[in-house]
Design a protein around this motif. Sequence first.
Motif, PDB file in Angstrom:
ATOM      1  N   ASP A   1       0.089   6.575  -4.571  1.00 51.12           N
ATOM      2  CA  ASP A   1       0.058   7.087  -5.965  1.00 51.12           C
ATOM      3  C   ASP A   1       1.735   7.697  -5.651  1.00 51.12           C
ATOM      4  O   ASP A   1       1.728   8.982  -6.747  1.00 51.12           O
TER       5      ASP A   1
ATOM      6  N   ARG B   1      -5.175  -3.508   1.309  1.00 49.91           N
ATOM      7  CA  ARG B   1      -5.777  -3.611  -0.336  1.00 49.91           C
ATOM      8  C   ARG B   1      -7.125  -3.602   0.541  1.00 49.91           C
ATOM      9  O   ARG B   1      -7.475  -3.995   0.738  1.00 49.91           O
TER      10      ARG B   1
ATOM     11  N   ASP C   1     -11.116  -5.188   3.986  1.00 55.80           N
ATOM     12  CA  ASP C   1      -9.369  -4.648   3.817  1.00 55.80           C
ATOM     13  C   ASP C   1      -8.486  -5.576   3.646  1.00 55.80           C
ATOM     14  O   ASP C   1      -9.051  -6.253   4.734  1.00 55.80           O
TER      15      ASP C   1
ATOM     16  N   ASP D   1     -12.290  -4.658  -2.859  1.00 58.28           N
ATOM     17  CA  ASP D   1     -12.274  -4.194  -4.076  1.00 58.28           C
ATOM     18  C   ASP D   1     -11.082  -4.614  -5.019  1.00 58.28           C
ATOM     19  O   ASP D   1     -11.578  -4.630  -5.959  1.00 58.28           O
TER      20      ASP D   1
ATOM     21  N   ARG E   1      -8.479  -2.105  -4.388  1.00 57.44           N
ATOM     22  CA  ARG E   1      -7.712  -1.752  -4.448  1.00 57.44           C
ATOM     23  C   ARG E   1      -6.568  -1.010  -4.242  1.00 57.44           C
ATOM     24  O   ARG E   1      -6.866  -1.633  -2.209  1.00 57.44           O
TER      25      ARG E   1
ATOM     26  N   LYS F   1      -4.326   0.465  -1.187  1.00 58.74           N
ATOM     27  CA  LYS F   1      -4.814   1.756  -0.356  1.00 58.74           C
ATOM     28  C   LYS F   1      -2.896   1.992  -0.394  1.00 58.74           C
ATOM     29  O   LYS F   1      -3.467   3.829  -0.078  1.00 58.74           O
TER      30      LYS F   1
END
Length: 164
Positions: free
Chosen positions: A114, A76, A58, A79, A81, A83
């Motif tokens: 999100d 992150r 991470d 990969d 993405r 978090k």
Amino acid sequence: MTAAAGSAVEVRLTKAGRTKITYPAERIADDGVRVVVRAPWAAPGVRDFGFVRFEPGDLFTEHYWRDRWYAVKEVRAVDGRLKGWYCDITRPVETDGTVLTVEDLDLDLWVPPDGGPVLRLDEDEFAASGLAERDPRAAEAALRALEELAELAGAPGGLAPLLG
């Protein structure tokens, strides 16, 4: 005094007068008020909070202020993405050459990527710390910082304007 981007720094996180963790980071920016560093997950192994896992690989982009009572860490996965954002309520960062020292005041905030609910963390630890009795001004500043961050996180655009 500001330092050049790309230079190596050491982040020292303290709590209750003791060093909790020290780790190397790369200074990304320093405008004299905000210092931004990037560092891989520094603790050994995986830390599973239930709502997010921090694990080897991470990458944390950490924002510290010399005039604010918090730090915001974009997290992150290996990969790339996102978090989410882990926000520590702290005293303003102190810088001494290549060392950034931050005092953790126990309160934390988790902001998911999100738009899910913002989580307030460790309020029980903060209450038990005795900070309100030892240093009422710092305790008040910490609670104000938590409210400010929670409000920013819940507003349109979330924390992006703060980190811009």
